[in-house]
Design a protein around this motif. Structure first.
Motif, PDB file in Angstrom:
ATOM      1  N   GLU A  52       0.821  -1.206   0.000  1.00 56.85           N
ATOM      2  CA  GLU A  52       0.000   0.000   0.000  1.00 56.85           C
ATOM      3  C   GLU A  52       0.859   1.261   0.000  1.00 56.85           C
ATOM      4  OE1 GLU A  52      -4.071   1.017   2.157  1.00 56.85           O
ATOM      5  OE2 GLU A  52      -2.400   1.020   3.579  1.00 56.85           O
ATOM      6  N   GLN A  53       1.888   1.277   0.807  1.00 61.38           N
ATOM      7  CA  GLN A  53       2.792   2.433   0.828  1.00 61.38           C
ATOM      8  C   GLN A  53       3.473   2.621  -0.521  1.00 61.38           C
ATOM      9  OE1 GLN A  53       5.437   1.719   4.101  1.00 61.38           O
ATOM     10  NE2 GLN A  53       3.791   1.683   5.625  1.00 61.38           N
ATOM     11  N   ALA A  54       3.848   1.514  -1.161  1.00 61.06           N
ATOM     12  CA  ALA A  54       4.508   1.611  -2.467  1.00 61.06           C
ATOM     13  C   ALA A  54       3.562   2.162  -3.523  1.00 61.06           C
ATOM     14  CB  ALA A  54       5.037   0.247  -2.876  1.00 61.06           C
ATOM     15  N   LEU A  55       2.316   1.681  -3.551  1.00 63.80           N
ATOM     16  CA  LEU A  55       1.360   2.183  -4.529  1.00 63.80           C
ATOM     17  C   LEU A  55       0.990   3.637  -4.246  1.00 63.80           C
ATOM     18  CD1 LEU A  55      -1.029  -0.863  -5.024  1.00 63.80           C
ATOM     19  CD2 LEU A  55       0.760  -0.036  -6.544  1.00 63.80           C
ATOM     20  N   ARG A  56       0.962   4.015  -2.986  1.00 61.94           N
ATOM     21  CA  ARG A  56       0.679   5.404  -2.650  1.00 61.94           C
ATOM     22  C   ARG A  56       1.786   6.323  -3.169  1.00 61.94           C
ATOM     23  NH1 ARG A  56      -0.279   5.450   3.300  1.00 61.94           N
ATOM     24  NH2 ARG A  56      -2.183   4.322   2.751  1.00 61.94           N
ATOM     25  N   ARG A  57       3.029   5.871  -3.068  1.00 60.91           N
ATOM     26  CA  ARG A  57       4.139   6.671  -3.604  1.00 60.91           C
ATOM     27  C   ARG A  57       4.105   6.723  -5.124  1.00 60.91           C
ATOM     28  NH1 ARG A  57       7.085   3.652   0.175  1.00 60.91           N
ATOM     29  NH2 ARG A  57       7.970   2.408  -1.520  1.00 60.91           N
TER      30      ARG A  57
END
Length: 342
Positions: A52-57
């Motif tokens: 989730e953090q990766a897709l948010r970035r």
């Protein structure tokens, strides 16, 4: 398997790109994932939070409170019926967030390049080893040694499979693969009364590999793969979670007909279901009448066996193959009666 895939494809996953993320951990940790539900849940939540953090970035326009939508399948078996717990997570390729009016907006990810995958791999490895050390599962020295192992230290991450939003048959095939059972009958053959061979679809170093066991040994191997009581085989996360405020709006996109432009999607969904999610912009939907949502849920909760058989074999079993007439049933004979020509 087929019913789960049909339900997710028809009523859960919106018509947006979906990527499969697969994570497996070193053999030393698989035992703890298999026999400790708390550690299994911890590992899965760490994995999905890092994704989730990766897709948010990867979505610069998304806010810090944006969420992914994912369905995670827990596999407890390997290709040769061996215990091998790992995760298959189908994640919508982007993040969702609510605007000031409460309507959902979708931000599509720019893509998962190798650099992003390497970051997810390293972060999952680091966070999971640290969490297991705090719980006393690993000694600090052992965790540090595993963190310095070469070639990923036994942690394997793959995200090469992507399904486009319009490819609903491809999504359903992928869902069947993720929801499949541990055992496939077509891969089993009998040599004699005391020897059974189970073939593997994945070739080994010297070619195809297989497992030879007696009937009782095969049953013993299968019994070890039965999921423990009260532990789910798949779960919903992010905006697809049961208590997510945007779930109704996101899942409404699953019913948009193929080829419907994004601008026309709002009208087609608002007339039958919850508010729609429009890519890169928000829109306001209409609320369902009292009781209508429950009636729709009851209709989509179960699939008739005839419908499932038709989805598997592409032949509807209640239609006569000779005259194309539909087989009918009566109160005295619940079993459908074929026509006279059959």
């Amino acid at each position: 398997m087929v019913e789960t895939a049909a339900h997710l494809a028809d009523h859960v996953f919106p018509r947006l790109p979906v990527r499969q993320w697969v994570l497996s951990v070193p053999k030393r940790l698989r035992y703890h994932l298999e026999y400790d539900p708390a550690i299994e849940t911890l590992a899965l939540r760490i994995f999905l939070s890092v994704v989730e953090q990766a897709l948010r970035r990867a979505c610069p326009a998304a806010g810090p409170d944006s969420r992914i939508g994912a369905v995670a399948f827990i596999h407890r078996f390997g290709a040769l019926l061996n215990p091998h717990e790992h995760f298959h997570c189908l994640v919508i390729e982007g993040v969702f967030e609510a605007d000031t009016s409460g309507a959902a907006t979708f931000h599509e990810s720019r893509g998962s390049d190798q650099k992003l995958l390497d970051e997810v791999h390293a972060k999952v490895r680091r966070r999971l080893l640290r969490a297991l050390t705090r719980r006393g599962v690993l000694e600090p020295e052992d965790a540090e040694t595993m963190a310095n192992w070469a070639h990923g230290g036994g942690f394997s991450l793959d995200a090469s499979v992507r399904i486009e939003g319009a490819d609903r048959p491809g999504l359903e095939r992928l869902l069947r693969y993720c929801a499949r059972p541990a055992f496939a009958l077509e891969r089993l053959r009998e040599i004699d009364a005391e020897h059974l061979v189970y073939e593997s679809l994945k070739p080994g170093p010297g070619g195809s590999i297989s497992l030879m066991r007696t009937p009782l040994e095969l049953i013993e191997r299968l019994a070890a793969l039965i999921p423990p009581p009260r532990r789910h085989r798949h779960g919903y996360y992010g905006v697809l979670a049961p208590n997510a405020s945007l779930r109704g709006q996101v899942t409404a996109l699953a019913g948009v007909p193929d080829g419907t432009p994004a601008a026309d999607a709002t009208e087609s969904i608002a007339s039958t279901a919850a508010p729609i999610v429009t890519p890169s912009r928000s829109s306001e939907g209409t609320e369902e009448a009292p009781g209508e949502a429950e009636a729709i849920h009851r209709r989509i909760a179960c699939y008739a066996w005839a419908v499932l058989l038709a989805r598997i074999y592409e032949v509807f079993p209640l239609v006569c193959p000779r005259c194309a007439a539909r087989c009918e049933s009566s109160p005295s004979s619940p079993t459908p009666v074929p026509c006279a020509r059959s």
